[in-house]
Design a protein around this motif. Structure first.
Motif, PDB file in Angstrom:
ATOM      1  N   GLU A  96       1.764  -1.045 -11.468  1.00 29.41           N
ATOM      2  CA  GLU A  96       1.710   0.320 -11.985  1.00 29.41           C
ATOM      3  C   GLU A  96       1.097   1.286 -10.966  1.00 29.41           C
ATOM      4  N   GLN A  97       0.156   0.794 -10.164  1.00 23.78           N
ATOM      5  CA  GLN A  97      -0.489   1.624  -9.147  1.00 23.78           C
ATOM      6  C   GLN A  97      -0.634   0.833  -7.844  1.00 23.78           C
ATOM      7  N   PRO A  98       0.478   0.678  -7.126  1.00 21.38           N
ATOM      8  CA  PRO A  98       0.397  -0.055  -5.868  1.00 21.38           C
ATOM      9  C   PRO A  98      -0.422   0.705  -4.833  1.00 21.38           C
ATOM     10  N   ASP A  99      -1.163  -0.031  -4.026  1.00 21.47           N
ATOM     11  CA  ASP A  99      -1.934   0.572  -2.942  1.00 21.47           C
ATOM     12  C   ASP A  99      -1.039   0.528  -1.700  1.00 21.47           C
ATOM     13  N   ILE A 100      -0.294   1.597  -1.501  1.00 23.55           N
ATOM     14  CA  ILE A 100       0.704   1.633  -0.428  1.00 23.55           C
ATOM     15  C   ILE A 100       0.057   1.408   0.934  1.00 23.55           C
ATOM     16  N   GLN A 101      -1.108   1.991   1.170  1.00 22.81           N
ATOM     17  CA  GLN A 101      -1.788   1.800   2.461  1.00 22.81           C
ATOM     18  C   GLN A 101      -2.134   0.326   2.668  1.00 22.81           C
ATOM     19  N   ALA A 102      -2.647  -0.327   1.631  1.00 17.63           N
ATOM     20  CA  ALA A 102      -2.988  -1.752   1.735  1.00 17.63           C
ATOM     21  C   ALA A 102      -1.731  -2.590   1.970  1.00 17.63           C
ATOM     22  N   ILE A 103      -0.657  -2.245   1.291  1.00 11.33           N
ATOM     23  CA  ILE A 103       0.606  -2.974   1.482  1.00 11.33           C
ATOM     24  C   ILE A 103       1.078  -2.819   2.916  1.00 11.33           C
ATOM     25  N   LEU A 104       1.047  -1.608   3.436  1.00  9.15           N
ATOM     26  CA  LEU A 104       1.488  -1.379   4.821  1.00  9.15           C
ATOM     27  C   LEU A 104       0.633  -2.171   5.811  1.00  9.15           C
ATOM     28  N   GLU A 105      -0.672  -2.253   5.543  1.00  7.70           N
ATOM     29  CA  GLU A 105      -1.554  -3.015   6.437  1.00  7.70           C
ATOM     30  C   GLU A 105      -1.262  -4.508   6.396  1.00  7.70           C
ATOM     31  N   LEU A 106      -0.708  -5.001   5.295  1.00  8.31           N
ATOM     32  CA  LEU A 106      -0.352  -6.417   5.181  1.00  8.31           C
ATOM     33  C   LEU A 106       0.933  -6.750   5.945  1.00  8.31           C
TER      34      LEU A 106
END
Length: 155
Positions: A96-106
């Motif tokens: 529902e609230q993805p952390d886009i910055q965290a995903i990009l860092e992964l």
């Protein structure tokens, strides 16, 4: 005669543009490591090879990936995960609230969720060449759908 030349130039320009645009389209390069069963289409996205780094935004999806032997590819899980085996895995927000910055860092090549992401979030991920797979249906069906992530000769 002038109108005839303009028509010919217009037709030439249109044909040239079509040829140019077609030539610019990106196609996957086949090489010795390509698998025979790729590309595959899952829920309207096309994968050209096995994903190496996956972010799962659902415990049911994470469990299905584990059941398929893909735990080594799970780069991140949902923040609210209740799965003890993934307590040390990096988190990436929720469906529902993805952390886009965290995903990009992964640096995943695939994000899997069972809840539709906003257009803004999909565009942010797509701009970094990250595919977003939104699973529909019941969680019991996830392993059968996600089986397509593995090449036929994978263990």
């Amino acid at each position: 005669m002038y109108k005839s030349n303009i028509k010919q130039l217009s037709v030439f320009f249109i044909l040239f543009s079509l040829c140019f645009l077609t030539a610019c389209e990106s196609y996957p390069v086949e090489n010795a490591s390509s698998k025979a069963d790729f590309p595959v289409v899952i829920e309207n996205i096309t994968l050209y090879g096995e994903p190496e780094r996956i972010v799962s935004l659902s415990d049911e999806i994470t469990s299905a990936l584990a059941a398929l032997g893909l735990t080594d590819r799970i780069a991140g899980v949902n923040t609210d995960s209740a799965l003890e085996d993934y307590a040390e895995t990096l988190v990436a927000g929720t469906a529902e609230q993805p952390d886009i910055q965290a995903i990009l860092e992964l640096e995943p090549d695939l994000v899997i969720t069972d809840t539709a992401l906003s257009t803004k979030n999909i565009q942010a991920l797509s701009s970094q060449r990250i595919k977003v797979l939104v699973l529909s249906g019941e969680a019991e069906q996830y392993p059968a759908v996600l089986e397509k992530l593995k090449a036929s000769d994978s263990e």
